[in-house]
Write an enzyme that holds these catalytic residues in place. Structure first.
Site, PDB file in Angstrom:
ATOM      1  N   HIS A 119       1.014  -1.249  -0.172  1.00  0.00           N
ATOM      2  CA  HIS A 119       0.143   0.369   0.112  1.00  0.00           C
ATOM      3  C   HIS A 119       0.796   0.976  -0.240  1.00  0.00           C
ATOM      4  O   HIS A 119       0.321   1.847   0.189  1.00  0.00           O
ATOM      5  CB  HIS A 119      -1.284   0.238   1.060  1.00  0.00           C
ATOM      6  CG  HIS A 119      -0.433   0.390   2.795  1.00  0.00           C
ATOM      7  ND1 HIS A 119       0.110  -0.018   3.631  1.00  0.00           N
ATOM      8  CD2 HIS A 119       0.184   1.552   2.746  1.00  0.00           C
ATOM      9  CE1 HIS A 119       0.273  -0.120   4.716  1.00  0.00           C
ATOM     10  NE2 HIS A 119       0.388   1.121   4.384  1.00  0.00           N
ATOM     11  N   ASP A 150      -0.608  -7.668   1.841  1.00  0.00           N
ATOM     12  CA  ASP A 150       0.522  -6.330   1.495  1.00  0.00           C
ATOM     13  C   ASP A 150       2.383  -5.927   1.460  1.00  0.00           C
ATOM     14  O   ASP A 150       3.235  -5.214   2.419  1.00  0.00           O
ATOM     15  CB  ASP A 150       0.235  -5.562   2.914  1.00  0.00           C
ATOM     16  CG  ASP A 150       0.052  -4.145   2.187  1.00  0.00           C
ATOM     17  OD1 ASP A 150       0.139  -3.405   1.602  1.00  0.00           O
ATOM     18  OD2 ASP A 150      -0.087  -3.336   3.936  1.00  0.00           O
ATOM     19  N   SER A 224       4.769   1.899   8.089  1.00  0.00           N
ATOM     20  CA  SER A 224       4.131   1.631   7.295  1.00  0.00           C
ATOM     21  C   SER A 224       5.172   1.491   6.038  1.00  0.00           C
ATOM     22  O   SER A 224       6.168   1.737   5.126  1.00  0.00           O
ATOM     23  CB  SER A 224       3.218   1.794   6.209  1.00  0.00           C
ATOM     24  OG  SER A 224       1.735   1.540   6.981  1.00  0.00           O
TER      25      SER A 224
END
Length: 345
Positions: A119, A150, A224
């Site tokens: 992402h 992910d 992230s």
């Protein structure tokens, strides 16, 4: 009459020097354990150069600035608004750049292989890897990405070998063990935070293969794709998500376990995609009655509710009502554990 403990004052009995020394000896080890590591500086110094900031840019179409008012169909002055904004200086859709930030880490310094979250780079036209020393390298190729876990693997061409990190086993990490996150929260690159593993095998309803590590090490926007390290400096997780009503850390962060990530990353490097095993069964959790009838512990294993004709399961003789307790020699601890084990085959 009861009183709060804080309001009571008790006169301590006098202690001899020997008794006081024994008391301090008993208390000191326990107190030291609760404080955690005295310092993680030696570990952080060795790892921080291998952790990178990921910046991306994406071209999007649409008017910049304040959005134009929307007038419902049939509303008074509808024609006036359309004429004013579309013909008299109104803005037409234009292309503009949208930027985002994330984290990542180098796993092969010679080849220039970087791991991050899918992402973080999803939809990006340009991806730049920013290193701790201030240097930058443009990503030449996205070797592969997987939406289900992910994860994404990027390729840069370094002028000299890059600092890199190694993976450890997430299976060996225990609840309560100390962990350290390094990343790029809110664009503040090279940020180090410390915490513990709060839980394992967390299902946060993000997909079929949820099996997250939970940590209270501070993870924020921009973390992230960054690594979660054990105290040996090994990557045992890839920081991916947080639960937060405000968007900032409240001590509930989640990381993809390294044992899962390693398999996916290897496949992304080799094939450009994640290739997962398929069994061909519909499964459900064992109820108390079914578990008792089958002679197994409740919520252990996976109950076969249906078998796809011609599937590997059908060819192996698996039938409706069977209970799968092991797969590939590994225990199926609950119903959700079976798809993960099959997928990693």
């Amino acid at each position: 009459m009861l009183r709060p403990l804080a309001s009571r004052t008790l006169a301590p009995a006098p202690l001899s020097a020997a008794a006081l020394g024994a008391l301090l000896w008993l208390v000191a080890p326990a107190a030291a354990e609760t404080r955690g590591p005295s310092s993680v500086a030696p570990i952080a110094e060795k790892l921080i150069d291998a952790v990178v900031n990921i910046s991306t840019s994406q071209t999007m179409k649409g008017p910049e600035g304040v959005p134009l008012p929307r007038v419902p169909k049939g509303a008074p002055f509808e024609e006036f608004f359309e004429d004013f904004f579309n013909r008299k200086g109104g803005r037409s859709p234009t292309e503009h750049k949208v930027s985002s930030l994330g984290s990542g880490f180098v796993i092969d310094g010679k080849e220039g292989i970087v791991v991050t979250n899918n992402h973080v780079i999803e939809g990006a036209d340009e991806i730049v890897v920013n290193f701790h020393d201030g240097s930058k390298l443009k990503v030449e190729k996205v070797l592969g990405k997987d939406t289900k876990t992910d994860l994404a693997v990027l390729k840069v061409t370094p002028k000299k070998p890059l600092a890199s990190v190694a993976f450890g086993s997430s299976n060996k990490i225990r609840v309560g063990d100390w962990v350290m996150a390094i990343g790029n929260p809110f664009g503040l690159g090279g940020s180090v935070t410390l915490g513990i593993i709060s839980a394992k095998q967390r299902d946060i309803n993000s997909g079929l293969y949820d099996d997250y590590l939970q940590t209270d090490a501070a993870i924020n926007k921009g973390n992230s794709g960054g690594p979660l390290f054990n105290m040996d400096g090994e990557v045992i997780g890839v920081n991916t998500a947080i639960i937060s009503p405000t968007g900032g850390s409240i001590g509930i962060g989640f990381a993809v376990p390294s044992d899962t990530a390693l398999v996916v990353i290897d496949q992304l490097r080799r094939f450009g995609e994640a290739r997962r095993g398929w069994l061909g069964v519909k499964i459900q959790t064992l109820s108390e009655d079914i578990a008792e009838a089958q002679g197994v512990q409740e919520n252990t294993g996976a109950l076969v509710a249906g078998v796809t004709p011609g599937s590997p399961a059908a060819k192996a003789g698996i039938r409706d009502g069977d209970v799968i307790l092991k797969f590939d020699g590994k225990e199926v601890t609950n119903m959700r554990g079976l798809p993960r084990l099959v997928a990693l085959t």
